[in-house]
Scaffold this active site. Sequence first.
Site, mmCIF file in Angstrom:
data_model
loop_
_atom_site.group_PDB
_atom_site.id
_atom_site.type_symbol
_atom_site.label_atom_id
_atom_site.label_comp_id
_atom_site.label_asym_id
_atom_site.label_seq_id
_atom_site.Cartn_x
_atom_site.Cartn_y
_atom_site.Cartn_z
ATOM 1 N N GLN B 186 4.587 34.115 -1.344
ATOM 2 C CA GLN B 186 5.172 32.951 -0.665
ATOM 3 C C GLN B 186 4.094 32.150 0.085
ATOM 4 O OE1 GLN B 186 6.087 36.117 -0.371
ATOM 5 N NE2 GLN B 186 6.566 36.739 1.728
ATOM 6 N N SER B 233 -12.269 46.324 -5.835
ATOM 7 C CA SER B 233 -13.654 46.318 -5.356
ATOM 8 C C SER B 233 -14.472 47.386 -6.072
ATOM 9 C CB SER B 233 -13.640 46.570 -3.849
ATOM 10 O OG SER B 233 -14.904 46.321 -3.307
ATOM 11 N N GLN B 255 -17.289 52.668 -0.430
ATOM 12 C CA GLN B 255 -16.605 51.906 -1.473
ATOM 13 C C GLN B 255 -15.302 52.585 -1.859
ATOM 14 O OE1 GLN B 255 -17.350 48.951 -2.620
ATOM 15 N NE2 GLN B 255 -15.431 49.078 -3.753
ATOM 16 N N HIS B 258 -11.826 52.064 -0.092
ATOM 17 C CA HIS B 258 -11.082 50.803 -0.194
ATOM 18 C C HIS B 258 -9.729 50.985 -0.867
ATOM 19 C CE1 HIS B 258 -13.367 47.577 1.532
ATOM 20 N NE2 HIS B 258 -14.470 47.956 0.939
ATOM 21 N N GLU B 322 -20.034 44.122 -8.560
ATOM 22 C CA GLU B 322 -19.783 43.285 -7.383
ATOM 23 C C GLU B 322 -20.850 43.577 -6.322
ATOM 24 O OE1 GLU B 322 -16.335 44.489 -5.250
ATOM 25 O OE2 GLU B 322 -16.262 42.700 -3.977
ATOM 26 N N HIS B 323 -20.969 44.849 -5.943
ATOM 27 C CA HIS B 323 -22.001 45.289 -4.994
ATOM 28 C C HIS B 323 -23.020 46.129 -5.760
ATOM 29 C CE1 HIS B 323 -18.250 45.029 -2.496
ATOM 30 N NE2 HIS B 323 -19.051 44.322 -1.721
ATOM 31 N N ASP B 356 -20.781 43.781 4.247
ATOM 32 C CA ASP B 356 -19.341 43.617 4.478
ATOM 33 C C ASP B 356 -19.067 42.972 5.827
ATOM 34 O OD1 ASP B 356 -18.638 44.721 2.077
ATOM 35 O OD2 ASP B 356 -18.369 46.741 2.865
ATOM 36 N N HIS B 415 -17.043 0.301 -24.940
ATOM 37 C CA HIS B 415 -18.140 0.852 -24.141
ATOM 38 C C HIS B 415 -19.408 0.027 -24.366
ATOM 39 C CE1 HIS B 415 -15.481 4.232 -23.590
ATOM 40 N NE2 HIS B 415 -16.353 4.852 -22.823
#
Lengths: 430, 430
Positions: B186, B233, B255, B258, B322-323, B356, B415
Site C-alpha cells: 500500500q 542480501s 551476512q 540478515h 553484492e558485498h 552497512d 528532418h
Amino acid sequence: MNKIYNPTADSWASILERPTKTVNDIEGTVKEIFAAIQKDGDLAVAKYTTQFDGVSFENIEVTTAEIEAAIASLPADLKDAIALAKANVETFHKVQQTTRVSVETVEGVQCWQEKRPIQKVGLYIPGGTAPLFSTVLMLAVPAKIAGCKEIVLCSPPDKQGNINPAILYAANLCGVTKIIKVGGIQAIAGMTFGTNSIPKVYKIFGPGNQYVTVAKQLATQFGVAIDMPAGPSELLMVADDTAVPAFVASDLLSQAEHGTDSQVILVSTSKSMMDAVENEIQSQLEVLPRKAIAEKAIANSKLIFVENDEIALDLINEYGPEHFIVCTANNDFYVDNIENAGSVFIGNYTPESAGDYASGTNHTLPTNGYAKNYSGVNLDSFMKSMTFQKISEKGIQNIGKAIEIMAEAEGLQAHKNAVTLRLAEIKKRK
Amino acid sequence: MNKIYNPTADSWASILERPTKTVNDIEGTVKEIFAAIQKDGDLAVAKYTTQFDGVSFENIEVTTAEIEAAIASLPADLKDAIALAKANVETFHKVQQTTRVSVETVEGVQCWQEKRPIQKVGLYIPGGTAPLFSTVLMLAVPAKIAGCKEIVLCSPPDKQGNINPAILYAANLCGVTKIIKVGGIQAIAGMTFGTNSIPKVYKIFGPGNQYVTVAKQLATQFGVAIDMPAGPSELLMVADDTAVPAFVASDLLSQAEHGTDSQVILVSTSKSMMDAVENEIQSQLEVLPRKAIAEKAIANSKLIFVENDEIALDLINEYGPEHFIVCTANNDFYVDNIENAGSVFIGNYTPESAGDYASGTNHTLPTNGYAKNYSGVNLDSFMKSMTFQKISEKGIQNIGKAIEIMAEAEGLQAHKNAVTLRLAEIKKRK
C-alpha cells in the site's frame, strides 16, 4: 492543430496528456515467444523470423563478406556524413568519462567510487522503412568508449534476409562485436536468454515498436537491465517573436513525420507567432514524402498560448518533453530553470535534427514524461558504479564504536561482533 | 556448510546459483491492491493498513509532536553514532557531485551535459524486528545533496500506530519533507498514484520484502522509476592465509543473520583457512541472538577452494556479489580486476558492517547478480542527466550537410528540411 489560449493550471494535466497505450493484448504474445525461445533457442528464433519477417535462412550472424559488401555499396558522401557524426558523438561522450572519486571520510577510512563497464550489452536497431543507422552510432559509440567487451547488435532482416547496408557499415565502424539478423520480440528474448547464435547480454538498449517495448519490459524480469521504457517520440518548442516561423514549423514537422502518434507541442507568448507557424506548417506539409504520417500527428498537435515565460516554464516542467527547443528572447531563463527534459536545443540555428544526427549529443532520450526520472542514454548508461573501502586499524578504531551502537540498535548482533572482535584484537596487541 | 574443492568452470553456474523465487502467486495480490488504491486512495490505504498491520488511525502523516518525542526519547550515544555515520555518508556522496560537462564538438556546435535533481522521490523503510534507520541515512542524505525538492518517507506503523523513533529521528535529521505511516504494497501503490495523504513521486528507493519488491516492479509500469530490483542480501569473501579466521567468520555471520535466504560464500586458496573459518563459525554462532536465522543461512553457505587467485577472480566475476570482501596477500589484484560487485571491502580491518553503517559508502546495493548491470545507490541515483546544445550559424553550416545526407538516407525528409531552410536563409543573407 489545437490552439489553446491561456489554459488554467488545473487543465494542464489533461491538455498535456499523452495517448495511453494498453499493452495487455500484446503481453500474451510476448510471454509466449519468450517461453519458446528460452526452451528451444535458435529453433524458435528461426520459427518466429519466418512468421514475422517472412524469410528463413541458415546463418543469422552477419558475415565478414556481408559487411565488406555493405562497405563497398555505400555512397562516399554518406560515409563522410557518418564519419562526421561519429566523431562528434565520440567527442561528446568521451568528455563524459570520469575518474575515480576518492575521499578519506575519517582518518583511516578511505572510500572510493569507480565506474566499470557493463561487460555484455545488446543494441536493438529496428528495421522497416527508415533504417536507423544513426541509432547505431548513438549506442555503439558510447558502448565502445565505456569499454564494454561484447557489443551485440540485433536488427531484423528484410525479405531477402539482409540488413540495410548503412546499419552494417555503422555497426562495423563503431566496433560492434557481433551483428545478428533477428528482430522484434525474438531478438529481445534471444539476448535475454542467449541461444547458440545470440549471446546473452546484461543490458539491452535501443528503440522499437510496441512489441519490442513490451519485450524489453519483460526482459527485466529475467535479470536483464534496459536503457529506459520507451514511448512515442515527442517535441515541445517554446517560441516568441524572436523565432523564425518557417524554422519553428520545420522543427515541429520533423517531429511529426516520425509517426502518427508523435507528440508535437508549441508553447508561445505570441499569438501572431502561433498563427504564422500554423500557416507555415500547412505550406511545408504539402511537399513532404511522409505527409500522410505527419498530417495525422499535426492534427493532434497543440499550440498553446500563455501570458509569460514563467507560466510557460511551469507548464513545460509539468510535461517533461523528450526534445525541448527554446527560441525566445529569454533563452537563458529556460535553460537555467528547465527541470524535466531529455535534450534541450537552444536558438534559431539548433534544429532537433542536429541532435538526432550530428551535434554529438545522444538521441536516445526519455519520452512519455520519463524525463522526470530517467536520463537519456549517455556514457554512464554503459557502466555501473562500484564502491570500495579500505579501513586501517586506526580507521576501525575511529568508526567502530558508532557501528557497534547502530548495529545493536538495529538488533543485528553479528554485525556488531564483526567490529568488536577487531577492536579487541587491536587492543590486545597494543 | 558446503565445502567444494576445485570446481570445474562448467559447474560454477550451478554452484553459484541463487535460490529462485516465484513471484506469480504474489503478483495477483499486488495488482489488486494497486487497483484499489488507484481508485479509492486513502480509503483503500487505511483498509490495507488495518488488514496487514493490524492497526487503524486517522492521520497517517507523522506530526511534529511525534518527531519531537522521538528526538527526546533517543539515547545520546545513538544520536552521536548516527551523527558520525551521517557525516561520513555526506562526505562520500558530496564528492560524487559533478559539474557540467561541456565541449564544442565542431566550431559553432556547443554541447553540454548537466545533472539535475529528480524533483520528487519516495523512500521506503521496512518495519519489523530490525528498524533500519541506517537505510534512512543511505537514502535521504544523497537525496538532499542531489537537491530533490520533495523527499517522502513511508514506513509501516507498529501495532500502536507508531514508527520506530530512530527512524523518525534519522528522517528528520536528514531533511525528509514528509513521513507517512504506511507500509508494504500500500505504501508503494500510494507513492505511485498519489492519494490525499501520500504524495505521488517520480522514483521510489529502498529495500523490502517480496511483496514490496513485486510492488516496486509493478510501479514501473505506471511511470515510476525504482532504484533497482531487489533480492536477498549476499556476501562473497575471498581469503587466504593472511586473513584472520575469527574476522572472516564474523563477517560471514553478519551476512547470515540478515535472513535465512541470505547468501554466504567463502572463496579461498587455502584449505587450512577454510577449515579454521568453519570452526570459528560454529563457536561464534552459538552466542548470536539471531542464531536460528544465521544457522539456516550458514547451512546453505558455500566454502569453495580454488587453486589460485586468477581462478578465484573469474569465479567471483561470474557471481557478481553484492558485498565483496578481499583479505588476501594479493588484494590489489582483486581490486584492480573485479568487474562485477556492488561494494568492495579491502583488508582485515574492513568488515562489511563498516559499509552497512558508517564508512560513508552506500549500503543500498545490487543483489542477485545485478552487480553485472546495475550501480548501487549513489548521488546520481537521485538525479537525471540532461543534454543541451546551442548551434551558431557557423555551426549549422559545419554540420548541416551531414545532417541532410543522413536524414535523407533514413527517409526522413522533414528532418532534412529543418536544416535546408536554415542553410538557405543564411546563404540568402550573405
